[in-house]
Write a protein that holds these residues in place. Structure first.
Motif, PDB file in Angstrom:
ATOM      1  N   GLY A 172      10.320  13.274 -17.055  1.00 37.58           N
ATOM      2  CA  GLY A 172      11.032  12.029 -17.340  1.00 37.58           C
ATOM      3  C   GLY A 172      11.563  11.374 -16.084  1.00 37.58           C
ATOM      4  O   GLY A 172      11.482  10.152 -15.919  1.00 37.58           O
ATOM      5  N   ILE A 173      12.109  12.180 -15.183  1.00 34.62           N
ATOM      6  CA  ILE A 173      12.612  11.637 -13.912  1.00 34.62           C
ATOM      7  C   ILE A 173      11.467  11.054 -13.095  1.00 34.62           C
ATOM      8  O   ILE A 173      11.595   9.984 -12.487  1.00 34.62           O
ATOM      9  CB  ILE A 173      13.373  12.730 -13.134  1.00 34.62           C
ATOM     10  CG1 ILE A 173      14.662  13.095 -13.870  1.00 34.62           C
ATOM     11  CG2 ILE A 173      13.661  12.295 -11.715  1.00 34.62           C
ATOM     12  CD1 ILE A 173      15.356  14.331 -13.329  1.00 34.62           C
ATOM     13  N   LEU A 174      10.331  11.733 -13.096  1.00 30.19           N
ATOM     14  CA  LEU A 174       9.185  11.238 -12.338  1.00 30.19           C
ATOM     15  C   LEU A 174       8.605   9.958 -12.942  1.00 30.19           C
ATOM     16  O   LEU A 174       8.072   9.114 -12.209  1.00 30.19           O
ATOM     17  CB  LEU A 174       8.114  12.322 -12.230  1.00 30.19           C
ATOM     18  CG  LEU A 174       8.462  13.432 -11.239  1.00 30.19           C
ATOM     19  CD1 LEU A 174       7.490  14.582 -11.369  1.00 30.19           C
ATOM     20  CD2 LEU A 174       8.464  12.894  -9.819  1.00 30.19           C
ATOM     21  N   ILE A 175       8.702   9.800 -14.253  1.00 32.83           N
ATOM     22  CA  ILE A 175       8.285   8.526 -14.865  1.00 32.83           C
ATOM     23  C   ILE A 175       9.155   7.399 -14.326  1.00 32.83           C
ATOM     24  O   ILE A 175       8.653   6.329 -13.939  1.00 32.83           O
ATOM     25  CB  ILE A 175       8.386   8.595 -16.408  1.00 32.83           C
ATOM     26  CG1 ILE A 175       7.258   9.429 -16.981  1.00 32.83           C
ATOM     27  CG2 ILE A 175       8.344   7.199 -17.022  1.00 32.83           C
ATOM     28  CD1 ILE A 175       7.386   9.701 -18.466  1.00 32.83           C
ATOM     29  N   SER A 203       0.825  -1.205   0.000  1.00 31.84           N
ATOM     30  CA  SER A 203       0.000   0.000   0.000  1.00 31.84           C
ATOM     31  C   SER A 203       0.864   1.262   0.000  1.00 31.84           C
ATOM     32  O   SER A 203       0.535   2.232  -0.683  1.00 31.84           O
ATOM     33  CB  SER A 203      -0.961  -0.001   1.191  1.00 31.84           C
ATOM     34  OG  SER A 203      -0.248   0.011   2.402  1.00 31.84           O
ATOM     35  N   VAL A 204       1.971   1.247   0.733  1.00 34.46           N
ATOM     36  CA  VAL A 204       2.860   2.414   0.740  1.00 34.46           C
ATOM     37  C   VAL A 204       3.492   2.615  -0.634  1.00 34.46           C
ATOM     38  O   VAL A 204       3.596   3.752  -1.119  1.00 34.46           O
ATOM     39  CB  VAL A 204       3.946   2.257   1.831  1.00 34.46           C
ATOM     40  CG1 VAL A 204       5.039   3.286   1.667  1.00 34.46           C
ATOM     41  CG2 VAL A 204       3.332   2.379   3.196  1.00 34.46           C
ATOM     42  N   LEU A 205       3.893   1.531  -1.277  1.00 33.30           N
ATOM     43  CA  LEU A 205       4.481   1.655  -2.611  1.00 33.30           C
ATOM     44  C   LEU A 205       3.459   2.133  -3.633  1.00 33.30           C
ATOM     45  O   LEU A 205       3.773   2.940  -4.508  1.00 33.30           O
ATOM     46  CB  LEU A 205       5.102   0.334  -3.037  1.00 33.30           C
ATOM     47  CG  LEU A 205       6.387  -0.048  -2.294  1.00 33.30           C
ATOM     48  CD1 LEU A 205       6.795  -1.468  -2.637  1.00 33.30           C
ATOM     49  CD2 LEU A 205       7.502   0.915  -2.623  1.00 33.30           C
ATOM     50  N   LEU A 206       2.226   1.658  -3.528  1.00 33.73           N
ATOM     51  CA  LEU A 206       1.180   2.123  -4.437  1.00 33.73           C
ATOM     52  C   LEU A 206       0.837   3.589  -4.196  1.00 33.73           C
ATOM     53  O   LEU A 206       0.620   4.350  -5.144  1.00 33.73           O
ATOM     54  CB  LEU A 206      -0.067   1.241  -4.313  1.00 33.73           C
ATOM     55  CG  LEU A 206       0.054  -0.153  -4.898  1.00 33.73           C
ATOM     56  CD1 LEU A 206      -1.184  -0.984  -4.582  1.00 33.73           C
ATOM     57  CD2 LEU A 206       0.268  -0.071  -6.398  1.00 33.73           C
ATOM     58  N   ILE A 207       0.786   4.001  -2.936  1.00 31.26           N
ATOM     59  CA  ILE A 207       0.521   5.410  -2.623  1.00 31.26           C
ATOM     60  C   ILE A 207       1.666   6.280  -3.119  1.00 31.26           C
ATOM     61  O   ILE A 207       1.442   7.370  -3.656  1.00 31.26           O
ATOM     62  CB  ILE A 207       0.280   5.586  -1.103  1.00 31.26           C
ATOM     63  CG1 ILE A 207      -1.044   4.961  -0.701  1.00 31.26           C
ATOM     64  CG2 ILE A 207       0.321   7.048  -0.704  1.00 31.26           C
ATOM     65  CD1 ILE A 207      -1.265   4.853   0.790  1.00 31.26           C
ATOM     66  N   SER A 208       2.894   5.799  -2.971  1.00 33.44           N
ATOM     67  CA  SER A 208       4.050   6.553  -3.470  1.00 33.44           C
ATOM     68  C   SER A 208       4.017   6.673  -4.985  1.00 33.44           C
ATOM     69  O   SER A 208       4.312   7.734  -5.540  1.00 33.44           O
ATOM     70  CB  SER A 208       5.353   5.888  -3.025  1.00 33.44           C
ATOM     71  OG  SER A 208       5.494   5.936  -1.637  1.00 33.44           O
ATOM     72  N   LEU A 255       7.869   4.230 -12.022  1.00 32.94           N
ATOM     73  CA  LEU A 255       8.121   2.844 -12.421  1.00 32.94           C
ATOM     74  C   LEU A 255       8.943   2.095 -11.376  1.00 32.94           C
ATOM     75  O   LEU A 255       8.721   0.903 -11.135  1.00 32.94           O
ATOM     76  CB  LEU A 255       8.820   2.808 -13.778  1.00 32.94           C
ATOM     77  CG  LEU A 255       7.967   3.236 -14.976  1.00 32.94           C
ATOM     78  CD1 LEU A 255       8.808   3.285 -16.237  1.00 32.94           C
ATOM     79  CD2 LEU A 255       6.774   2.312 -15.141  1.00 32.94           C
ATOM     80  N   MET A 256       9.875   2.807 -10.747  1.00 37.45           N
ATOM     81  CA  MET A 256      10.686   2.191  -9.700  1.00 37.45           C
ATOM     82  C   MET A 256       9.803   1.755  -8.528  1.00 37.45           C
ATOM     83  O   MET A 256       9.956   0.641  -8.014  1.00 37.45           O
ATOM     84  CB  MET A 256      11.750   3.188  -9.223  1.00 37.45           C
ATOM     85  CG  MET A 256      12.703   2.639  -8.202  1.00 37.45           C
ATOM     86  SD  MET A 256      13.924   3.850  -7.694  1.00 37.45           S
ATOM     87  CE  MET A 256      12.917   5.079  -6.895  1.00 37.45           C
ATOM     88  N   PHE A 257       8.856   2.603  -8.130  1.00 36.17           N
ATOM     89  CA  PHE A 257       7.942   2.223  -7.051  1.00 36.17           C
ATOM     90  C   PHE A 257       7.123   0.996  -7.433  1.00 36.17           C
ATOM     91  O   PHE A 257       6.889   0.116  -6.606  1.00 36.17           O
ATOM     92  CB  PHE A 257       6.992   3.377  -6.710  1.00 36.17           C
ATOM     93  CG  PHE A 257       7.659   4.546  -6.044  1.00 36.17           C
ATOM     94  CD1 PHE A 257       8.723   4.382  -5.179  1.00 36.17           C
ATOM     95  CD2 PHE A 257       7.220   5.832  -6.279  1.00 36.17           C
ATOM     96  CE1 PHE A 257       9.330   5.453  -4.566  1.00 36.17           C
ATOM     97  CE2 PHE A 257       7.810   6.914  -5.666  1.00 36.17           C
ATOM     98  CZ  PHE A 257       8.875   6.722  -4.818  1.00 36.17           C
ATOM     99  N   LEU A 258       6.706   0.934  -8.680  1.00 35.40           N
ATOM    100  CA  LEU A 258       5.908  -0.214  -9.120  1.00 35.40           C
ATOM    101  C   LEU A 258       6.749  -1.484  -9.213  1.00 35.40           C
ATOM    102  O   LEU A 258       6.255  -2.577  -8.924  1.00 35.40           O
ATOM    103  CB  LEU A 258       5.244   0.106 -10.455  1.00 35.40           C
ATOM    104  CG  LEU A 258       4.194   1.223 -10.403  1.00 35.40           C
ATOM    105  CD1 LEU A 258       3.673   1.535 -11.793  1.00 35.40           C
ATOM    106  CD2 LEU A 258       3.062   0.873  -9.459  1.00 35.40           C
ATOM    107  N   PHE A 259       8.015  -1.363  -9.602  1.00 32.78           N
ATOM    108  CA  PHE A 259       8.889  -2.545  -9.645  1.00 32.78           C
ATOM    109  C   PHE A 259       9.233  -3.043  -8.246  1.00 32.78           C
ATOM    110  O   PHE A 259       9.472  -4.230  -8.055  1.00 32.78           O
ATOM    111  CB  PHE A 259      10.161  -2.255 -10.431  1.00 32.78           C
ATOM    112  CG  PHE A 259       9.962  -2.214 -11.910  1.00 32.78           C
ATOM    113  CD1 PHE A 259       9.259  -3.197 -12.577  1.00 32.78           C
ATOM    114  CD2 PHE A 259      10.489  -1.173 -12.652  1.00 32.78           C
ATOM    115  CE1 PHE A 259       9.065  -3.160 -13.946  1.00 32.78           C
ATOM    116  CE2 PHE A 259      10.304  -1.119 -14.019  1.00 32.78           C
ATOM    117  CZ  PHE A 259       9.588  -2.112 -14.667  1.00 32.78           C
ATOM    118  N   PHE A 260       9.266  -2.154  -7.266  1.00 33.05           N
ATOM    119  CA  PHE A 260       9.539  -2.566  -5.893  1.00 33.05           C
ATOM    120  C   PHE A 260       8.436  -3.445  -5.329  1.00 33.05           C
ATOM    121  O   PHE A 260       8.633  -4.130  -4.321  1.00 33.05           O
ATOM    122  CB  PHE A 260       9.736  -1.353  -4.984  1.00 33.05           C
ATOM    123  CG  PHE A 260      11.065  -0.671  -5.137  1.00 33.05           C
ATOM    124  CD1 PHE A 260      12.154  -1.316  -5.681  1.00 33.05           C
ATOM    125  CD2 PHE A 260      11.218   0.643  -4.722  1.00 33.05           C
ATOM    126  CE1 PHE A 260      13.373  -0.693  -5.826  1.00 33.05           C
ATOM    127  CE2 PHE A 260      12.444   1.279  -4.857  1.00 33.05           C
ATOM    128  CZ  PHE A 260      13.513   0.614  -5.402  1.00 33.05           C
TER     129      PHE A 260
END
Length: 156
Positions: A59-62, A7-12, A66-71
């Motif tokens: 671009g950095i925010l993309i 949930s924290v990763l999805l919120i992030s 994606l990094m949060f979603l891969f985590f």
């Protein structure tokens, strides 16, 4: 509160995608304003640097989103704890910088501070889960043997 890592990763990811949309919007508006000003007889224009800056931030925010979603795919609890602890530092640092840079961004900094607090609570929850799993698992024979050697007890 019982807050999971997912949930924290999805919120992030949701929060960073909100900032992604905002910065893309700003860059697009600046681009169209620049194009409209080039057609006037006044000859004024916006800075191309600001347009590139907003799109670079997008671009950095993309990549961050994606990094949060891969985590989300990480299953190891200790790795999750490290990631969520780093998220806590990340979001709280961003909220402090937002307050220091411009106090009119208070609501945006409040959003990032809220995500930082949620990730801090998730870190505390993960610590409890890790301790409970370690207590449930117990010591292996090799760990018992090494502890006996360390204590000087010879058991043959």
């Amino acid at each position: 509160m019982n807050i999971s890592t997912k949930s924290v990763l999805l919120i992030s990811a949701l929060t960073s995608s909100f900032f992604l949309i905002y910065s893309s919007y700003k860059g697009t508006i600046l681009y169209f304003v620049n194009e409209a000003l080039e057609d006037t007889f006044v000859g004024g224009s916006t800075s191309d640097i600001s347009i590139y800056l907003w799109f670079t931030i997008s671009g950095i925010l993309i990549l961050i989103t994606l990094m949060f979603l891969f985590f989300l795919k990480i299953k190891d609890l200790k790795s999750q704890k490290i990631i969520v602890a780093c998220l806590t530092v990340f979001w709280i640092t961003i909220s402090i910088f937002l307050i220091l840079i411009n106090l009119s961004n208070f609501w945006i900094s409040l959003i990032t501070l809220t995500v930082g607090v949620l990730s801090f609570l998730a870190t505390k929850n993960l610590k409890k889960i890790i301790i409970a799993e370690l207590n449930k698992k117990g010591l292996t024979d090799k760990e018992i043997h090494l502890l006996q050697k360390l204590a000087g007890i010879s058991k043959d």
